[in-house]
Design a protein around this motif. Structure first.
Motif, PDB file in Angstrom:
ATOM      1  N   ASN A  56      43.048  32.153  33.619  1.00 53.30           N
ATOM      2  CA  ASN A  56      43.256  33.608  33.323  1.00 53.30           C
ATOM      3  C   ASN A  56      44.421  34.066  32.584  1.00 53.30           C
ATOM      4  N   PRO A  57      44.363  34.790  31.707  1.00 56.28           N
ATOM      5  CA  PRO A  57      45.355  35.036  30.773  1.00 56.28           C
ATOM      6  C   PRO A  57      46.488  35.865  31.237  1.00 56.28           C
ATOM      7  N   VAL A  58      46.923  35.477  32.463  1.00 56.67           N
ATOM      8  CA  VAL A  58      47.964  36.280  33.249  1.00 56.67           C
ATOM      9  C   VAL A  58      49.238  35.412  33.431  1.00 56.67           C
ATOM     10  N   PRO A  59      50.424  35.893  33.091  1.00 57.79           N
ATOM     11  CA  PRO A  59      51.588  35.351  33.311  1.00 57.79           C
ATOM     12  C   PRO A  59      51.690  34.572  34.690  1.00 57.79           C
ATOM     13  N   ARG A  60      52.049  33.488  34.855  1.00 54.33           N
ATOM     14  CA  ARG A  60      52.271  32.713  36.002  1.00 54.33           C
ATOM     15  C   ARG A  60      53.158  33.427  36.874  1.00 54.33           C
ATOM     16  N   SER A  61      54.415  34.096  36.242  1.00 57.65           N
ATOM     17  CA  SER A  61      55.261  34.697  37.237  1.00 57.65           C
ATOM     18  C   SER A  61      54.515  35.747  38.005  1.00 57.65           C
ATOM     19  N   ALA A  62      53.547  36.491  37.386  1.00 55.79           N
ATOM     20  CA  ALA A  62      52.748  37.519  38.013  1.00 55.79           C
ATOM     21  C   ALA A  62      51.959  37.258  39.385  1.00 55.79           C
ATOM     22  N   ILE A  63      51.490  35.792  39.087  1.00 57.55           N
ATOM     23  CA  ILE A  63      50.502  35.340  40.098  1.00 57.55           C
ATOM     24  C   ILE A  63      51.658  35.128  41.326  1.00 57.55           C
ATOM     25  N   VAL A  64      52.700  34.196  40.754  1.00 57.53           N
ATOM     26  CA  VAL A  64      53.787  33.924  42.084  1.00 57.53           C
ATOM     27  C   VAL A  64      54.311  35.056  42.924  1.00 57.53           C
TER      28      VAL A  64
END
Lengths: 394, 245
Positions: free
Chosen positions: A224-232
């Motif tokens: 998904n076009p979402v920054p990895r940092s946001a997911i973490v």
């Protein structure tokens, strides 16, 4: 889409997932119930024993030989009962454990009292029985007080100041305040509360990282076009939320156990004003941020779900070690100690619950150090989520 | 449209992708055909940007995957090798979660989720938790979440793996529909019949290299075999052995 929106979507999903995960819920909800109950039970038992000792009746054989002594015992709150039969029967009863002890007053007792010579009394006890020692020593204490009272009377009758016969006046001067004394024994309330920061979010942290990869859902998620940092960060904060709930529940359970069970009869009291409790939660919160960050990092590093669980259960020593050291030798409150993550919080919570004043610096130092550790862990985890070896497992 | 140029990827001493180029046009089904271990999955991962190539470039709708991965991911839908689901979320929640992460909101999101559940015939399983779903049901959920944002490019890694006849047919029908909508469809398979039945263009890969490409007829011509399966064997074997001096 903003970074924050993405983070919030992940956080919300992980919370829903966690609330439906029986294992995650159990660790967050059962732990707060179990541990205080356990130690409530323990201290309740000690308190009960003390109370029982004070109320145990004193079985007396030959009460008719010393009516004054019997009257004194009864006036001191003891219940004097008549021991059965003769000396042999009394010994048998103690040996069998039917009676904790028997006080035997021989017929010549009154004679000796009258002539002011040492009057014999026999305590029939079974020294091998630990559980009956409190009862017999309570009786012995009463007898000694009675003896001291007689002695004072005799000295006064002979025109001697009783103080002459008391060359030493030993008094205990207790330095610790009642709260501090209580805290020495209940040092593990802070430990329980701080351990909750690690227990509460443990399952969720493993499931959202190592579990996500092992299920094979990490690859689709990262598409998904979402920054990895946001997911973490979303996953991390979900674990933090569970940890904080666990902390609050643990604290409430501890307070309830302390205030509403026989524990309070031990004379132990903790400072449980709402402001203090809020302070404890505020002190534990950065620790929860750090605990969840450590767990997310370690679990992402592990090769499998099982491996992650093993590592994370070892992490529980982070809050336990300072508590143990604190119980044995004290932690002090040097800036270095306050700056050590885990140790600082232990000192702070101990002080708060012990009713001591806490300076702003003492509050800020542990917060700073645990925030630094948390930020480092989250940063490293986010970097790891960009590595192919971590995404696809090794 | 997906354009890959001279992609290389190695893991330690193993060369997984060795100079692969590919043009997948809009309105076409491009099939990536190759035996197990040919490097298909790694190649696809390079296309959708979860792996970075050692050298070479990938452009999706004229966006560079390495430089702008998030924009690329918004314009492709991927059914990856791994069909992992969240066992405690329902099928609908899966599709909704991915729709949200793709930036859909409110009514538009719900409409889109509803339409996909309808299209993939998922009504009966929409509000069940995915724990215990069959392979076909898992595939549907994975597809729905891959397509929720209506991507122009669709990459499917072995989409019919482990499906029964009915599900396989439904999948083929869907792939054709996507093509007819003008989308760029790229899928991998190791099954000859699968690819020949569906593809407009076949790219044959073996040991990390492209050994042949073209329509099924062109492949038959190139290999000199009347049967496509024989052509597959002939072409992969020819390039695998060192060329005669």
């Amino acid at each position: 889409m903003s970074w924050f929106t993405a983070m919030w979507i992940v956080l919300r999903k992980e919370l829903v997932d966690g609330l439906r995960d029986r294992r995650a819920l159990f660790s967050a909800l059962l732990y707060p119930l179990l541990s205080p109950l356990l130690f409530g039970l323990l201290f309740g038992m000690i308190a009960d024993k003390q109370r029982e000792a004070a109320q145990v009746p004193i079985p007396v054989l030959g009460a008719e030989h010393a009516p004054e002594l019997v009257a004194y015992l009864e006036a001191s709150g003891a219940t004097v009962t008549e021991a059965p039969g003769d000396l042999e029967q009394a010994k048998a009863a103690v040996r069998e454990g039917e009676l904790p002890f028997v006080l035997v007053i021989p017929p010549e007792f009154g004679e000796h009292i009258a002539t002011a010579t040492p009057a014999p009394l026999h305590m029939i006890v079974d020294g091998s029985r630990n559980d009956q020692r409190p009862a017999s020593s309570h009786a012995r204490q009463l007898l000694e007080w009675y003896g001291a009272k007689l002695a004072r009377g005799r000295l006064i009758a002979r025109g001697v100041d009783p103080a002459v016969a008391k060359p030493l006046a030993i008094q205990d001067v207790e330095l610790a305040s009642a709260e501090e004394l209580a805290l020495n024994i209940l040092a593990f309330v802070p430990m329980f509360v701080l351990m909750a920061t690690f227990v509460g979010g443990m399952q969720l942290a493993v499931d959202a990282t190592a579990g996500e990869r092992e299920r094979g859902s990490l690859e689709p998620l990262l598409l998904n076009p979402v920054p990895r940092s946001a997911i973490v960060v979303g996953k991390w904060l979900a674990a933090v939320a569970f940890a904080v709930v666990c902390v609050v529940l643990t604290l409430l359970c501890c307070v309830l156990v302390l205030e509403h069970t026989s524990v309070s009869e031990l004379g132990l009291s903790l400072d449980t004003r709402p402001a203090v409790l809020a302070g404890v939660i505020a002190a534990a919160f950065p620790m929860a941020l750090m605990a969840a960050a450590l767990q997310v990092l370690v679990a992402s590093f592990a090769r499998s779900f099982k491996e992650a669980q093993t590592y994370i259960s070892l992490l529980i020593f982070v809050p336990m070690a300072p508590a143990m050291i604190g119980m044995m030798s004290g932690l002090g409150d040097s800036p270095q100690a306050l700056l050590t993550p885990g140790v600082g919080q232990q000192i702070l919570v101990e002080k708060l619950l012990g009713g001591q004043a806490v300076s702003p610096l003492e509050f800020v130092l542990p917060v700073v150090s645990s925030l630094v550790v948390a930020a480092l862990c989250v940063g490293v985890t986010a970097a790891m989520f960009r590595r192919e070896a971590v995404i696809f497992g090794r | 449209m997906i354009v890959a140029r001279d992609l290389h990827k190695r893991f330690g001493s193993v060369v997984a992708v060795d100079g692969v180029s590919l043009d997948a046009a809009d309105g076409q089904i491009t099939g990536l055909l190759g035996p197990n271990g040919a490097g298909k999955t790694t190649f696809l991962r390079l296309l959708y940007g979860l792996m970075l190539p050692d050298s070479g470039s990938v452009r999706v709708d004229d966006l560079d995957v390495v430089r702008d991965p998030l924009s690329v991911q918004a314009s492709i839908g991927v059914l990856p090798d791994a069909l992992g689901l969240y066992p405690r979320l329902t099928a609908r929640e899966h599709v909704r979660y991915f729709g949200q992460l793709q930036g859909l909101r409110g009514g538009a999101l719900e409409d889109r989720v509803e339409a996909l559940l309808e299209r993939l015939d998922m009504r009966s399983i929409a509000d069940r938790r995915t724990q215990g779903f069959s392979q076909g049901e898992r595939m549907k959920v994975s597809l729905a979440r891959a397509l929720v944002h209506g991507p122009n490019n669709v990459i499917l890694d072995e989409p019919t793996n482990g499906l029964d006849v009915m599900s396989t047919r439904a999948m083929r029908k869907l792939i054709r529909e996507l093509r007819d909508e003008g989308k760029c469809v790229l899928f991998s398979s190791h099954v000859m019949q699968e690819v020949s039945a569906l593809c407009d263009v076949i790219v044959l890969v073996a040991r990390g290299r492209v050994v042949a490409r073209g329509t099924p007829d062109e492949l038959r011509q190139q290999s000199g075999c009347a049967d496509l399966e024989d052509a597959f064997v002939a072409l992969t074997a020819a390039k695998a052995s060192p060329p005669a001096a």
